[in-house]
Design an enzyme around this catalytic site. Structure first.
Site, mmCIF file in Angstrom:
data_model
loop_
_atom_site.group_PDB
_atom_site.id
_atom_site.type_symbol
_atom_site.label_atom_id
_atom_site.label_comp_id
_atom_site.label_asym_id
_atom_site.label_seq_id
_atom_site.Cartn_x
_atom_site.Cartn_y
_atom_site.Cartn_z
ATOM 1 N N ALA A 131 0.780 -1.236 0.000
ATOM 2 C CA ALA A 131 0.000 0.000 0.000
ATOM 3 C C ALA A 131 0.813 1.288 0.000
ATOM 4 O O ALA A 131 0.350 2.306 -0.499
ATOM 5 C CB ALA A 131 -0.941 0.009 1.206
ATOM 6 N N ALA A 132 2.011 1.306 0.611
ATOM 7 C CA ALA A 132 2.749 2.563 0.756
ATOM 8 C C ALA A 132 3.108 3.129 -0.627
ATOM 9 O O ALA A 132 3.382 2.362 -1.552
ATOM 10 C CB ALA A 132 4.010 2.335 1.577
ATOM 11 N N GLY A 179 0.496 5.259 -0.075
ATOM 12 C CA GLY A 179 -0.856 5.404 0.431
ATOM 13 C C GLY A 179 -1.861 6.116 -0.448
ATOM 14 O O GLY A 179 -3.017 6.256 -0.047
ATOM 15 N N ASP A 206 2.019 -3.024 4.225
ATOM 16 C CA ASP A 206 3.307 -2.824 3.566
ATOM 17 C C ASP A 206 4.375 -3.560 4.369
ATOM 18 O O ASP A 206 4.293 -3.653 5.601
ATOM 19 C CB ASP A 206 3.663 -1.345 3.438
ATOM 20 C CG ASP A 206 4.674 -1.114 2.328
ATOM 21 O OD1 ASP A 206 4.249 -0.890 1.182
ATOM 22 O OD2 ASP A 206 5.890 -1.189 2.594
ATOM 23 N N CYS A 265 4.006 -0.574 -12.444
ATOM 24 C CA CYS A 265 4.394 0.611 -13.206
ATOM 25 C C CYS A 265 5.578 0.243 -14.105
ATOM 26 O O CYS A 265 6.492 1.036 -14.294
ATOM 27 C CB CYS A 265 4.734 1.770 -12.288
ATOM 28 S SG CYS A 265 6.030 1.417 -11.097
#
Length: 853
Positions: A182-183, A185, A213, A331
């Site tokens: 998650a970080a 956030g 995380d 990504c």
């Protein structure tokens, strides 16, 4: 990880990424005169690799590369659950857009515009980079607007493509959602927005979000970011995503007296309706944001994280409910990290999981189909099939990296992928060029990768296999490319779970390809941290280790008790081992040093070393005093919904409120043996008075700014309605004597309040001075302190400025005129500190405050 994009789970990432867009300033005057050259935005290996993979048609290659070399434009998202989100959207549409249009020549791109694919015009794109935002007065005002609204939580500065994955999760208000990586956030914040959207004041949604995380320091950043959401429906955990624990009811570790405190935990197993799996990746989709990747990039970066990505994704599928959705995203543009992982998930899950075609969702989002054909590049050599992989590389290159996923060796090639040679071998250069294969002398040692030792009489074969084509529907995946809509690059796949995973699938999770799963340090350092909004330098001891296999629920081992940890004794009653010293900070107000060498019964959530326990707050005396002092309506449930992070409940500084869904998870976690390592939980609602006069008040706790919106509809005492002018004066001057209020009747009422915390609500024009307080979605209220002779505001300066601006805009006054006066106003307070302390749910000193720029 995820939340936003690629990052490593290891502890080697010690340096923050350099900002190569900025000119290096030297103290040497002579250096300032020398010409400065920007960082080289090119990498021949990168170009050769992606040309070979065919991620864009040849005719688009030049445009694709040109846009990659340009800085990334700024983008941000309006918090749809915020009180002023409509005002902010209107301000962007009617103020900033028109101001920019007047200054931009005809024919140029719009300076700012809403993202056409983001719902309700809540996502925005700017054609300015951050460096350009101070170009003129209008841009500077816009930049200050972004900083202020971001800090308050009304907007989130986030890369446009990073906003996409949560939109495909189809989250509803009643869903249990897991964000595995998650970080920092931003995606977690987005998920919280969705479940809180359209929630009435004082009501909480039935769903909740667990944000996880692996890195401790990144968890602190995650807590800091999501704190702006002020949600009681969030739990932040600290686990390696591929080993995120399951929770099943298990009362073996409980004393009967303890179980009496836990009625029905509401759920017997922790599963999720939606799972966001935004995994660690090589991050080459962020080249525009982090151009230092140009010089670091190599094909081995993607190969090195492939198996970890499969592990995390498979764990997400296991934790997903039947009928639920999981979004896998990176990504990266590398098919080994994208389509290869998706294909392996489909192969392992069989008919239990399907890859959804979501091409009709968000129709204005420009996306391209996933690839069905790709190759693997290793040590400068193209490999079209696993049978072409030399034996000494099979510890690093696995079958799942290829389109077919097959490990079978067919044809005339030797089974080990090597061919004998009649002559002696000279030197072997495992460089970046396939033509650089040379000979090695008999018995020579080669250091060119994992698993390579002494080799005799061999040559690396020329790849002659035909390119493999996957038979799976990988075209349903989505590739977002930078030159399509002026963004970064992103990959997204959406899974739907049709049925439980088979026993064979779960059993095989512990039998992944053997090999060295430890990432080389160089590779680990090159893996990209997501910096959509912020950059952080993780601590050395955060992150943990990579594991070599994915385990099923049954195979997940409990961690061995660490020194000072809590564990059950032989009688099944949980007791504490003898600690060297306390690791429980408990709001900084208590210590367990006195309990050294003394065994004691397990306190709730006290298992994890270095993490403050989560303790249900059940002090009836304090709870009753809070109810009586503020006149809290009986319809607002406090019992069982209050927690603290301090074992010594008699010296608690902060009390947090949790929703019913979070309460159920905490109860289940306790019954399951505290498998979740909880870094943050709940909404800070009450804080112990810290003023000079705080000890003389009837109630020892004041209402925090974060918890006020939740409690406001249920408060009947210590609350008054103020006129617009007096409300503005409070925000502007921070402290006002009773006799100085414009409305004398209001000043007299304020003087009769009890000493301590009080709430002032902005009276609407249609309401009279004696009308009872009515609360709805438009109600504006602030927390204050009633001293002996005056009223002091307990709101941060930036929140005061924001409210003043909103009120000035609503009343038609010149924008921010009162806010400018506020900069010169006195901050004198009678008997208390006027602002709420920043808090991250963990105790003071556990987080480095990261400025929002």
């Amino acid at each position: 990880m995820g939340g936003n994009r690629g990052r490593t789970q290891r502890k080697h990432f010690r340096k923050s990424r350099e900002n190569v867009w900025k000119k290096d300033r030297s103290d040497n005057p002579s250096s300032e005169k020398s010409s400065w050259e920007p960082f080289a935005t090119q990498n021949l290996d990168f170009e050769e690799y992606y040309k070979g993979q065919g991620i864009v048609p040849q005719e688009e290659w030049d445009v694709f590369m040109e846009i990659l070399r340009k800085p990334l434009p700024a983008s941000f998202r309006i918090n749809s659950s915020g009180q002023f989100f409509k005002d902010i959207r209107s301000q962007l549409e009617n103020d900033f857009m028109k101001s920019f249009e007047a200054e931009v020549p005809d024919g140029e791109l719009e300076p700012i515009r809403p993202l056409p694919w983001y719902p309700e015009n809540l996502g925005w794109h700017s054609n300015f980079s951050r460096m350009q935002l101070r170009k003129n007065q209008t841009l500077e005002r816009f930049h200050e607007f972004l900083k202020q609204e971001n800090e308050i939580g009304n907007i989130t500065r986030q890369e446009a493509v990073s906003m996409v994955p949560p939109l495909f999760l189809d989250v509803h208000r009643h869903h249990f959602v897991l964000d595995m990586c998650a970080a920092p956030g931003s995606k977690t914040f987005q998920l919280l927005e969705i479940i809180h959207q359209s929630t009435e004041p004082g009501l909480l949604p039935d769903g909740m979000v667990i944000a996880n995380d692996a890195d401790t320091q990144r968890c602190n950043l995650l807590i800091h970011q999501t704190k702006r959401m002020c949600s009681a429906n969030l739990i932040v955990t600290n686990h390696e995503a591929q080993h995120f624990p399951s929770c099943h009811s298990n009362k073996n570790c409980l004393d009967i007296s303890e179980t009496e405190s836990f009625k029905d935990p509401m759920i017997s197993q922790l599963l999720f309706d939606s799972v966001l799996c935004d995994v660690p990746c090589s991050g080459d989709g962020t080249l525009r944001k982090a151009p230092d990747i140009w010089r670091k990039w190599n094909a081995g970066m993607g190969n090195g994280v492939h198996r970890l990505q499969v592990q995390i994704a498979m764990r997400g599928i296991q934790l997903l409910k039947v009928g639920g959705r999981m979004v896998y995203s990176t990504c990266s543009m590398n098919p080994v990290e994208n389509e290869a992982v998706v294909a392996e998930i489909l192969r392992r899950c069989g008919g239990s999981v399907e890859l959804l075609d979501v091409s009709t969702e968000l129709p204005q989002l420009v996306r391209r189909p996933g690839l069905k054909k790709w190759k693997v590049r290793d040590k400068g050599i193209w490999l079209a099939s696993y049978k072409d992989v030399p034996r000494y590389r099979r510890g690093a290159i696995v079958p799942s990296m290829f389109p077919s996923g097959s490990s079978s060796d067919t044809g005339n090639a030797p089974s080990d992928g090597l061919q004998e040679d009649t002559g002696p071998l000279e030197d072997l250069d495992m460089g970046n060029s396939p033509s650089s294969v040379k000979r090695l002398k008999n018995g020579g040692n080669i250091d060119c990768g994992e698993g390579l030792g002494q080799l005799e009489n061999f040559v690396i074969p020329t790849v002659v296999s035909d390119d493999e084509v996957s038979s799976l529907p990988l075209e349903r995946c989505m590739r977002i490319l930078p030159h399509d809509q002026n963004t970064g690059a992103f990959f997204i796949a959406v899974f739907h779970k049709l049925s439980p995973l088979s026993a064979a699938t779960l059993e095989n999770q512990g039998q992944l390809t053997s090999g060295n799963m430890e990432l080389p340090k160089k590779l680990a350092d090159e893996l990209i941290e997501d910096t959509n909004e912020l950059e952080i330098n993780p601590s050395e001891d955060g992150g943990g280790h990579l594991y070599s296999e994915v385990t099923s629920d049954a195979d997940l081992p409990d961690k061995q008790p660490e020194e000072g940890a809590l564990e059950p004794d032989s009688n099944g009653i949980c007791e504490e081992k003898e600690p060297e010293e306390s690791n429980i900070h408990g709001d900084g107000e208590t210590s367990l040093e006195s309990s050294k060498n003394v065994k004691r019964k397990l306190q709730i959530q006290g298992k994890w070393r270095g993490v403050d326990p989560v303790v249900f707050f059940r002090d009836e005396t304090i709870i009753s005093s809070i109810k009586a002092f503020y006149g809290v309506n009986e319809s607002f449930a406090l019992d069982g919904h209050l927690v603290t992070r301090n074992l010594d409940t008699h010296h608690v500084k902060r009390i947090y409120y949790i929703s019913k869904s979070v309460q159920g998870v905490l109860n289940l976690n306790f019954l399951a043996g505290q498998r979740l390592k909880i870094a943050s939980v709940g909404l800070k609602t009450f804080e112990r008075q810290t003023s000079r006069e705080g000890t003389s008040t009837e109630c020892a706790f004041r209402i925090s700014s974060e918890g006020l919106p939740l409690l406001l509809p249920y408060i009947t005492k210590q609350i008054l309605c103020a006129s617009l002018v007096d409300f503005k004066h409070l925000l502007q001057y921070k402290t006002i004597k009773f006799a100085d209020f414009v409305d004398a009747e209001f000043g007299e009422k304020a003087s009769k309040l009890k000493l301590g915390c009080c709430i002032f609500v902005l009276r609407k024009e249609s309401e009279g001075t004696s009308d009872p307080v009515r609360v709805d979605a438009s109600t504006i209220a602030i927390g204050c302190w009633k001293g002996k002779s005056n009223i002091s505001v307990m709101v941060s300066t930036i929140d005061c400025q924001e409210l003043l601006q909103r009120l000035s805009l609503q009343s038609g006054n010149e924008r921010g005129s009162l806010a400018q006066e506020n900069k010169h106003s006195s901050l004198e307070v009678d008997g208390t500190e006027p602002t709420d302390d920043l808090d991250v749910n963990q105790e003071p000193g556990t987080i480095e405050q990261v400025p929002i720029s």
